[in-house]
Write a protein that holds these residues in place. Structure first.
Motif, short mmCIF file in Angstrom:
data_model
loop_
_atom_site.label_atom_id
_atom_site.label_comp_id
_atom_site.label_asym_id
_atom_site.label_seq_id
_atom_site.Cartn_x
_atom_site.Cartn_y
_atom_site.Cartn_z
N PRO A 98 0.83 -0.98 0.12
CA PRO A 98 0.10 -0.20 -0.03
C PRO A 98 0.94 1.25 -0.02
CG PRO A 98 -0.77 -1.49 1.44
CD PRO A 98 0.48 -2.14 1.03
N THR A 102 0.40 4.20 -3.19
CA THR A 102 0.21 5.58 -2.56
C THR A 102 1.07 6.44 -3.36
OG1 THR A 102 -0.46 4.74 -0.44
CG2 THR A 102 0.01 7.15 -0.97
N ASP A 140 -5.28 -6.75 -8.08
CA ASP A 140 -6.77 -6.37 -7.33
C ASP A 140 -6.17 -5.28 -6.29
OD1 ASP A 140 -8.12 -8.14 -9.14
OD2 ASP A 140 -8.37 -9.60 -7.48
N THR A 141 -5.12 -5.46 -5.41
CA THR A 141 -4.85 -4.34 -4.93
C THR A 141 -4.31 -3.01 -5.44
OG1 THR A 141 -3.91 -6.00 -3.34
CG2 THR A 141 -3.37 -3.66 -2.89
N ALA A 143 -5.69 -2.12 -8.27
CA ALA A 143 -7.04 -1.17 -8.72
C ALA A 143 -7.63 -0.33 -7.74
CB ALA A 143 -8.03 -2.53 -8.93
N ASP A 144 -7.50 -0.62 -6.44
CA ASP A 144 -8.15 0.42 -5.47
C ASP A 144 -7.18 1.95 -5.64
OD1 ASP A 144 -9.62 -1.52 -4.43
OD2 ASP A 144 -8.43 -1.89 -2.89
N TYR A 145 -6.24 1.72 -6.19
CA TYR A 145 -5.37 3.19 -6.18
C TYR A 145 -5.31 3.63 -7.62
CZ TYR A 145 -3.49 1.58 -1.68
OH TYR A 145 -3.48 1.35 -0.40
N THR A 186 -8.22 -11.84 -12.58
CA THR A 186 -8.35 -10.38 -12.26
C THR A 186 -8.70 -9.75 -13.51
OG1 THR A 186 -7.12 -8.57 -11.32
CG2 THR A 186 -6.01 -9.83 -12.84
N ASN A 188 -7.70 -6.57 -13.71
CA ASN A 188 -6.92 -5.21 -13.63
C ASN A 188 -5.32 -5.55 -13.86
OD1 ASN A 188 -6.71 -2.54 -13.29
ND2 ASN A 188 -5.62 -3.10 -11.07
#
Length: 300
Positions: A98, A102, A140-141, A143-145, A186, A188
Protein backbone atom coordinates in the motif's frame (compact mmCIF):
# COMPACT_ATOMS: atom_id res chain seq x y z
CA UNK A 1 16.12 1.31 -42.00
CA UNK A 2 14.86 4.67 -43.18
CA UNK A 3 13.24 6.99 -40.68
CA UNK A 4 10.18 9.15 -41.14
CA UNK A 5 10.69 12.90 -41.01
CA UNK A 6 8.27 15.67 -40.06
CA UNK A 7 5.37 13.46 -38.98
CA UNK A 8 4.01 12.57 -35.56
CA UNK A 9 4.89 9.26 -33.97
CA UNK A 10 1.96 6.84 -33.62
CA UNK A 11 2.83 6.17 -29.97
CA UNK A 12 3.93 8.60 -27.31
CA UNK A 13 7.74 8.53 -26.96
CA UNK A 14 8.80 7.49 -23.47
CA UNK A 15 12.16 6.82 -21.80
CA UNK A 16 12.98 3.93 -19.48
CA UNK A 17 15.62 4.66 -16.80
CA UNK A 18 17.55 1.49 -17.70
CA UNK A 19 18.61 3.27 -20.89
CA UNK A 20 20.51 5.79 -18.75
CA UNK A 21 21.83 3.34 -16.17
CA UNK A 22 23.45 4.84 -13.08
CA UNK A 23 21.91 8.30 -13.46
CA UNK A 24 20.15 9.65 -10.37
CA UNK A 25 16.49 10.54 -10.64
CA UNK A 26 16.73 14.36 -10.90
CA UNK A 27 19.37 14.09 -13.63
CA UNK A 28 17.37 11.41 -15.45
CA UNK A 29 14.33 13.68 -15.58
CA UNK A 30 16.40 16.62 -16.78
CA UNK A 31 18.08 14.52 -19.47
CA UNK A 32 14.77 13.04 -20.64
CA UNK A 33 13.20 16.47 -21.00
CA UNK A 34 16.25 17.92 -22.73
CA UNK A 35 16.16 15.00 -25.16
CA UNK A 36 12.59 15.84 -26.13
CA UNK A 37 10.57 13.38 -24.05
CA UNK A 38 7.33 14.28 -22.32
CA UNK A 39 6.81 10.85 -20.72
CA UNK A 40 9.08 8.63 -18.62
CA UNK A 41 9.13 5.38 -16.73
CA UNK A 42 10.46 5.46 -13.18
CA UNK A 43 11.64 3.20 -10.38
CA UNK A 44 9.17 3.63 -7.53
CA UNK A 45 11.95 3.06 -4.98
CA UNK A 46 13.86 6.06 -6.34
CA UNK A 47 10.72 8.16 -6.09
CA UNK A 48 10.18 7.11 -2.48
CA UNK A 49 13.80 7.87 -1.62
CA UNK A 50 13.54 11.40 -3.04
CA UNK A 51 9.96 11.97 -1.92
CA UNK A 52 6.84 12.01 -4.07
CA UNK A 53 6.28 15.74 -3.57
CA UNK A 54 9.80 16.59 -4.76
CA UNK A 55 9.42 14.29 -7.77
CA UNK A 56 6.07 15.88 -8.68
CA UNK A 57 7.75 19.28 -8.63
CA UNK A 58 10.55 18.04 -10.89
CA UNK A 59 8.08 16.45 -13.29
CA UNK A 60 6.14 19.72 -13.52
CA UNK A 61 9.35 21.70 -13.96
CA UNK A 62 10.41 19.54 -16.89
CA UNK A 63 6.96 19.06 -18.45
CA UNK A 64 6.99 15.31 -17.87
CA UNK A 65 4.39 12.73 -16.92
CA UNK A 66 4.94 9.20 -15.60
CA UNK A 67 3.69 6.57 -18.00
CA UNK A 68 4.65 3.56 -15.87
CA UNK A 69 6.84 2.59 -12.94
CA UNK A 70 8.63 -0.56 -11.86
CA UNK A 71 9.10 -1.75 -8.30
CA UNK A 72 5.64 -2.91 -7.29
CA UNK A 73 7.88 -5.73 -6.06
CA UNK A 74 11.18 -3.98 -5.28
CA UNK A 75 14.73 -5.33 -5.27
CA UNK A 76 17.06 -2.86 -3.59
CA UNK A 77 17.03 0.89 -4.18
CA UNK A 78 16.35 0.82 -7.94
CA UNK A 79 15.68 -2.57 -9.53
CA UNK A 80 12.41 -4.51 -9.56
CA UNK A 81 12.05 -8.03 -8.22
CA UNK A 82 10.44 -10.60 -10.54
CA UNK A 83 6.98 -11.96 -9.89
CA UNK A 84 8.27 -15.29 -8.54
CA UNK A 85 10.55 -13.78 -5.92
CA UNK A 86 11.02 -16.08 -2.90
CA UNK A 87 8.08 -16.38 -0.50
CA UNK A 88 9.63 -14.49 2.43
CA UNK A 89 10.47 -11.49 0.26
CA UNK A 90 7.07 -11.59 -1.43
CA UNK A 91 5.24 -11.60 1.90
CA UNK A 92 7.22 -8.55 3.00
CA UNK A 93 6.56 -6.82 -0.33
CA UNK A 94 2.85 -7.54 0.04
CA UNK A 95 2.86 -6.00 3.53
CA UNK A 96 4.43 -2.77 2.27
CA UNK A 97 2.52 -2.70 -1.04
CA UNK A 98 0.00 0.00 0.00
CA UNK A 99 2.84 2.43 0.69
CA UNK A 100 4.25 1.97 -2.81
CA UNK A 101 0.86 2.15 -4.44
CA UNK A 102 0.17 5.40 -2.60
CA UNK A 103 3.31 6.74 -4.27
CA UNK A 104 2.13 5.49 -7.69
CA UNK A 105 -1.15 7.33 -7.16
CA UNK A 106 0.60 10.50 -5.95
CA UNK A 107 2.49 10.65 -9.25
CA UNK A 108 -0.61 9.99 -11.33
CA UNK A 109 1.17 6.87 -12.62
CA UNK A 110 -1.39 4.58 -14.30
CA UNK A 111 0.71 1.42 -14.77
CA UNK A 112 2.84 -0.76 -12.50
CA UNK A 113 5.15 -3.02 -14.46
CA UNK A 114 6.39 -6.41 -13.33
CA UNK A 115 8.47 -9.13 -14.96
CA UNK A 116 7.33 -12.74 -15.04
CA UNK A 117 10.21 -15.17 -14.56
CA UNK A 118 10.62 -17.09 -17.83
CA UNK A 119 12.23 -19.98 -15.96
CA UNK A 120 12.10 -21.15 -12.37
CA UNK A 121 13.39 -23.76 -9.95
CA UNK A 122 9.74 -24.74 -9.44
CA UNK A 123 8.01 -27.17 -11.74
CA UNK A 124 5.85 -25.42 -14.30
CA UNK A 125 2.53 -26.35 -12.73
CA UNK A 126 3.70 -24.94 -9.38
CA UNK A 127 5.16 -21.75 -10.82
CA UNK A 128 2.06 -21.03 -12.89
CA UNK A 129 -0.22 -21.54 -9.90
CA UNK A 130 1.94 -19.23 -7.81
CA UNK A 131 2.06 -16.62 -10.58
CA UNK A 132 -1.73 -16.66 -10.96
CA UNK A 133 -2.20 -16.06 -7.24
CA UNK A 134 0.31 -13.22 -7.11
CA UNK A 135 -0.98 -11.52 -10.25
CA UNK A 136 -4.48 -11.50 -8.79
CA UNK A 137 -3.25 -10.17 -5.43
CA UNK A 138 -1.14 -7.40 -6.92
CA UNK A 139 -3.60 -6.36 -9.62
CA UNK A 140 -6.65 -6.33 -7.38
CA UNK A 141 -4.84 -4.31 -4.71
CA UNK A 142 -3.49 -1.87 -7.31
CA UNK A 143 -6.99 -1.30 -8.68
CA UNK A 144 -7.94 0.48 -5.46
CA UNK A 145 -5.25 3.09 -6.25
CA UNK A 146 -6.16 3.57 -9.91
CA UNK A 147 -3.12 1.60 -11.06
CA UNK A 148 -3.12 -1.23 -13.59
CA UNK A 149 -0.65 -4.13 -13.52
CA UNK A 150 1.34 -4.82 -16.71
CA UNK A 151 3.12 -8.18 -16.80
CA UNK A 152 6.11 -8.62 -19.12
CA UNK A 153 6.91 -11.77 -21.05
CA UNK A 154 10.67 -12.41 -21.21
CA UNK A 155 11.55 -14.46 -24.29
CA UNK A 156 15.36 -14.40 -24.34
CA UNK A 157 17.08 -17.60 -23.22
CA UNK A 158 20.73 -16.54 -23.09
CA UNK A 159 22.26 -14.10 -20.64
CA UNK A 160 19.42 -14.23 -18.13
CA UNK A 161 20.20 -13.01 -14.62
CA UNK A 162 20.01 -15.74 -11.95
CA UNK A 163 16.70 -14.48 -10.58
CA UNK A 164 15.04 -15.10 -13.96
CA UNK A 165 16.67 -18.44 -14.72
CA UNK A 166 16.03 -22.02 -13.68
CA UNK A 167 15.61 -25.56 -14.97
CA UNK A 168 11.88 -25.34 -15.65
CA UNK A 169 10.01 -23.03 -18.05
CA UNK A 170 7.21 -20.82 -16.77
CA UNK A 171 5.77 -18.67 -19.60
CA UNK A 172 7.99 -17.07 -22.22
CA UNK A 173 5.67 -15.72 -24.92
CA UNK A 174 2.91 -13.13 -25.11
CA UNK A 175 0.15 -15.76 -25.60
CA UNK A 176 1.41 -17.74 -22.60
CA UNK A 177 1.40 -14.67 -20.36
CA UNK A 178 -2.02 -13.62 -21.66
CA UNK A 179 -3.41 -17.05 -20.79
CA UNK A 180 -1.91 -16.75 -17.31
CA UNK A 181 -3.55 -13.36 -16.79
CA UNK A 182 -6.88 -14.72 -17.96
CA UNK A 183 -6.64 -17.67 -15.61
CA UNK A 184 -5.76 -15.40 -12.68
CA UNK A 185 -9.30 -14.04 -12.78
CA UNK A 186 -8.36 -10.40 -12.33
CA UNK A 187 -9.72 -7.66 -14.57
CA UNK A 188 -6.92 -5.25 -13.71
CA UNK A 189 -3.92 -6.80 -15.45
CA UNK A 190 -2.66 -6.66 -19.03
CA UNK A 191 0.41 -7.74 -20.95
CA UNK A 192 3.54 -5.61 -21.24
CA UNK A 193 4.70 -5.96 -24.84
CA UNK A 194 8.45 -5.55 -25.35
CA UNK A 195 9.46 -5.35 -29.02
CA UNK A 196 12.80 -7.08 -28.42
CA UNK A 197 11.25 -10.07 -26.65
CA UNK A 198 8.47 -10.18 -29.26
CA UNK A 199 11.12 -10.45 -31.98
CA UNK A 200 13.09 -13.12 -30.10
CA UNK A 201 9.88 -15.17 -29.84
CA UNK A 202 9.39 -15.03 -33.62
CA UNK A 203 7.97 -11.55 -34.33
CA UNK A 204 4.50 -13.00 -34.92
CA UNK A 205 1.93 -10.17 -35.16
CA UNK A 206 -0.70 -12.69 -34.10
CA UNK A 207 0.91 -12.83 -30.68
CA UNK A 208 -0.10 -9.19 -30.25
CA UNK A 209 -3.45 -9.13 -32.03
CA UNK A 210 -4.60 -12.16 -30.03
CA UNK A 211 -4.32 -10.04 -26.88
CA UNK A 212 -7.44 -8.21 -27.99
CA UNK A 213 -8.69 -4.72 -27.23
CA UNK A 214 -7.30 -3.55 -23.92
CA UNK A 215 -4.94 -6.50 -23.67
CA UNK A 216 -1.77 -4.40 -23.98
CA UNK A 217 -0.97 -2.52 -20.80
CA UNK A 218 2.34 -0.95 -21.75
CA UNK A 219 4.95 -1.09 -24.54
CA UNK A 220 8.75 -1.02 -24.38
CA UNK A 221 10.87 -0.79 -27.52
CA UNK A 222 14.35 -1.67 -28.71
CA UNK A 223 15.67 -3.00 -32.01
CA UNK A 224 17.28 -6.36 -32.78
CA UNK A 225 20.61 -7.07 -34.53
CA UNK A 226 20.89 -7.64 -38.26
CA UNK A 227 23.12 -10.66 -37.58
CA UNK A 228 22.83 -13.84 -35.55
CA UNK A 229 19.74 -15.84 -34.70
CA UNK A 230 16.91 -14.91 -32.36
CA UNK A 231 17.78 -17.66 -29.90
CA UNK A 232 21.24 -16.18 -29.46
CA UNK A 233 20.15 -12.59 -28.91
CA UNK A 234 20.57 -11.16 -25.43
CA UNK A 235 19.44 -7.92 -23.82
CA UNK A 236 22.98 -6.61 -24.22
CA UNK A 237 22.45 -6.57 -28.00
CA UNK A 238 19.49 -4.19 -27.92
CA UNK A 239 19.76 -1.30 -30.40
CA UNK A 240 18.08 2.06 -30.73
CA UNK A 241 14.70 1.53 -32.43
CA UNK A 242 15.13 1.85 -36.18
CA UNK A 243 18.81 0.85 -36.18
CA UNK A 244 18.24 -2.90 -36.49
CA UNK A 245 16.19 -5.52 -38.27
CA UNK A 246 12.85 -5.41 -36.43
CA UNK A 247 9.77 -5.02 -38.66
CA UNK A 248 8.41 -1.81 -37.16
CA UNK A 249 5.47 -1.52 -39.57
CA UNK A 250 4.27 -5.01 -38.57
CA UNK A 251 4.76 -4.27 -34.86
CA UNK A 252 2.91 -0.94 -35.06
CA UNK A 253 0.06 -2.36 -37.11
CA UNK A 254 -0.51 -5.17 -34.60
CA UNK A 255 -0.64 -2.67 -31.73
CA UNK A 256 -3.09 -0.48 -33.65
CA UNK A 257 -5.30 -3.50 -34.25
CA UNK A 258 -5.78 -4.00 -30.51
CA UNK A 259 -6.40 -0.29 -29.98
CA UNK A 260 -3.12 0.55 -28.30
CA UNK A 261 -2.06 4.17 -28.82
CA UNK A 262 -0.17 4.78 -25.57
CA UNK A 263 3.51 5.19 -24.68
CA UNK A 264 6.37 3.34 -26.40
CA UNK A 265 9.27 3.39 -23.97
CA UNK A 266 12.88 3.04 -25.14
CA UNK A 267 14.61 0.41 -23.00
CA UNK A 268 18.26 -0.39 -23.73
CA UNK A 269 20.75 -2.57 -21.86
CA UNK A 270 23.48 -2.47 -24.52
CA UNK A 271 26.76 -1.60 -22.73
CA UNK A 272 28.24 0.01 -25.85
CA UNK A 273 25.28 2.36 -26.24
CA UNK A 274 25.11 3.04 -22.52
CA UNK A 275 28.73 4.24 -22.68
CA UNK A 276 27.76 7.15 -24.94
CA UNK A 277 27.41 10.62 -23.38
CA UNK A 278 24.18 10.73 -21.40
CA UNK A 279 22.69 13.66 -23.29
CA UNK A 280 23.43 11.89 -26.58
CA UNK A 281 21.69 8.71 -25.34
CA UNK A 282 18.58 10.69 -24.40
CA UNK A 283 18.48 12.63 -27.67
CA UNK A 284 19.09 9.54 -29.81
CA UNK A 285 16.44 7.64 -27.87
CA UNK A 286 13.88 10.32 -28.62
CA UNK A 287 14.78 10.46 -32.30
CA UNK A 288 14.51 6.68 -32.42
CA UNK A 289 11.16 6.57 -30.64
CA UNK A 290 9.71 9.11 -33.06
CA UNK A 291 11.51 8.00 -36.22
CA UNK A 292 11.50 4.20 -36.23
CA UNK A 293 7.94 3.98 -37.47
CA UNK A 294 7.46 3.86 -41.27
CA UNK A 295 5.79 6.99 -42.71
CA UNK A 296 2.41 5.39 -43.29
CA UNK A 297 2.30 4.33 -39.62
CA UNK A 298 3.66 7.60 -38.29
CA UNK A 299 1.03 9.55 -40.25
CA UNK A 300 -1.90 7.85 -38.57
Amino acid sequence: MSRSVGVAAPFRPCLNPATLSGVDLPDFLALAAAGGFTAVELSIQQVQALGAARVRDLLAEHGLTVAAASGILPAGPVLPAPLLVDSAAYDEHLRTLPTRLTTFAALGCPVATTVLNPYSSLRQSESLALARTRIAQLADTAADYGVRLAVEAVSITDGLPPELDGPHPVAVTLPAVAELLHDSGTANAAVLVDSFHWAVAGADPGHITALGTGGVGHVQIADVPHTGTARGWTDGLRLFPGDGALRWSVFADALHRVGYHGPASVELFNPVLRALPEDEIAARSHRAATGCWPPREAAR
